[in-house]
Enzyme design. Structure first.
Site, short mmCIF file in Angstrom:
data_model
loop_
_atom_site.label_atom_id
_atom_site.label_comp_id
_atom_site.label_asym_id
_atom_site.label_seq_id
_atom_site.Cartn_x
_atom_site.Cartn_y
_atom_site.Cartn_z
N SER A 53 35.13 35.87 69.99
CA SER A 53 34.55 34.80 69.32
C SER A 53 35.27 34.29 67.85
O SER A 53 35.34 33.25 67.18
CB SER A 53 32.94 34.93 68.83
OG SER A 53 33.03 36.18 68.20
N ASP A 349 27.40 32.89 59.47
CA ASP A 349 26.11 33.50 60.34
C ASP A 349 26.11 35.19 59.99
O ASP A 349 26.94 35.51 59.08
CB ASP A 349 26.23 33.38 61.72
CG ASP A 349 27.46 34.00 62.47
OD1 ASP A 349 28.00 34.72 62.09
OD2 ASP A 349 27.64 33.40 63.95
N HIS A 352 30.35 36.37 61.86
CA HIS A 352 31.47 35.51 61.83
C HIS A 352 31.54 34.70 60.50
O HIS A 352 30.57 34.48 59.60
CB HIS A 352 31.45 34.38 62.74
CG HIS A 352 31.18 34.84 64.07
ND1 HIS A 352 29.91 34.65 64.65
CD2 HIS A 352 32.01 35.12 64.97
CE1 HIS A 352 30.02 35.09 66.01
NE2 HIS A 352 31.44 35.69 66.15
#
Length: 386
Positions: A53, A349, A352
């Site tokens: 990610s 978040d 991240h």
């Protein structure tokens, strides 16, 4: 506290692989020497990305398991600061796990590309000559990693996708020797491993790895598995490969909210385990360079890059996520609240970084600020090696 770990980096394992290629195909068969066919620099015309990610730019969008697939960022408020397209003035989530650009976006910019590298799922025809991003949020080195998040593409699957790309490129070149010559000038970056910890080893109610392996044994197993995958990448034609280590994920808001850290700023047991894996990566780079002809692997020490003096960040919030995150969750609540002063936050978040955090890592990876941030050389030096 001087030397405190930056509360910033990584959740979905990152091992991004970037391939940078000199030249472009003329028609369907030949290379045009020193052209900027992909919008890149004279040193790099093509860029392929592998990872999780931290590098995903849309490969997990619209996964078949929509009802269960949680490793996705194709919803608001993700992408709130991503540059809008010429056809729209409002922001549309692209699948990047942050408010704006991620590490591969910045590296492409530093290399001189006019556009961002497209996700593998949308590449078509000759656009593959520019490169492709295979990264998948939630992915890991181990096949079972991230399965609680739904459908994800492990590093093994990403390499299979890359092999398909190479077969398509071979048809364009019409010659194995020309393709081989093209690929050996590409940059490959690999950024993966975080999920093998946060979404595997440190998830004992679902995975048995923490009872089967000591931290050192688990790190060794991951290094050995990744070594096999990197040798496959080498066999596919890669010669210039930058391997990103795992960052200080024990300092993320998610880790500190869900693991005991006894008043300390970070979860030491997670960061200690990560350091064992990173040490193995550095040794792996030395081994690959010594045993694979013409190989030029390098290690980017993200943990070192994300170890900073908080005083240098002034009023930047290093503790809380910028977006609304549910209790015990990693990602933003769909269409939830988001802070207005996003440049003042290190995390978007629970795991991240914001665009600012990603830029910090990308810039140090490209031009190392300290000698031990990249070993034996940074990406800028790597792509210029003959």
């Amino acid at each position: 506290m001087k030397g405190e770990l930056l509360k910033g980096y990584y959740y979905c394992t990152a091992v991004v692989v970037v391939i940078i290629i000199n030249g472009v195909v003329d028609g369907a068969a030949s290379l045009a020497s020193k052209k900027k066919g992909g919008g890149g620099s004279d040193a790099c015309s093509c860029y392929f990305v592998f990872g999780d990610s931290q590098a995903d730019n849309g490969n997990n969008n619209d996964m078949l398991e929509r009802e269960y697939g949680r490793a996705r960022a194709d919803y608001k408020p993700y992408g709130i600061d991503f540059p809008p397209s010429s056809s729209s003035s409002s922001f549309i989530p692209t699948g990047r796990f942050t408010n704006g650009r991620n590490v591969p976006d910045f590296i492409a910019q530093f290399l001189g590309f006019r556009d961002y590298i497209p996700p593998f799922r949308t590449t078509k025809s000759q656009t593959i000559l520019k490169g492709a991003n295979y990264a998948s949020g939630g992915a890991g080195i181990l096949l079972e990693t991230g399965r609680t998040l739904g459908e994800v593409s492990s590093i093994k699957k990403q390499l299979e996708n890359h092999n398909y790309t190479i077969s398509q490129m071979h048809r364009l070149f019409g010659s194995s020797s020309k393709l081989k010559s093209y690929l050996k000038e590409c940059l490959y970056t690999v950024q993966i491993g975080s999920n093998d910890y946060l979404n595997n080893y440190f998830m004992p109610t679902i995975y048995m790895t923490s009872t089967q392996y000591s931290p050192q044994a688990f790190a060794t197993a991951l290094n050995e598995d990744l070594s096999r995958q990197l040798k496959i990448l080498y066999e596919q034609g890669a010669r210039k490969v930058a391997i990103f280590g795992v960052g200080s994920i024990g300092c993320t808001p998610y880790a500190r909210a869900n693991f005991e850290h006894i008043g300390l700023p970070c979860v030491d047991k997670i960061n200690t385990a990560i350091q064992l894996f990173n040490a193995g990566l550095k040794s792996l780079v030395e081994h690959l360079n010594a045993n694979l002809p013409s190989a030029k692997f390098t290690f980017i020490d993200v943990f070192k890059i994300s170890t900073v003096d908080p005083l240098n960040y002034g009023k930047m919030n290093l503790d809380a996520p910028c977006c609304e995150v549910g209790a015990g969750e990693m990602q933003c609540t769909p269409f939830g609240k988001v802070c207005e002063n996003r440049r003042d936050y290190m995390f978007f978040d629970g795991v991240h970084p914001t665009e600012n955090g990603f830029e910090l890592v990308a810039s140090s990876a490209f031009n190392a600020k300290q000698p031990d941030e990249a070993y034996p050389f940074d990406i800028n030096h790597l792509v210029h090696l003959s």
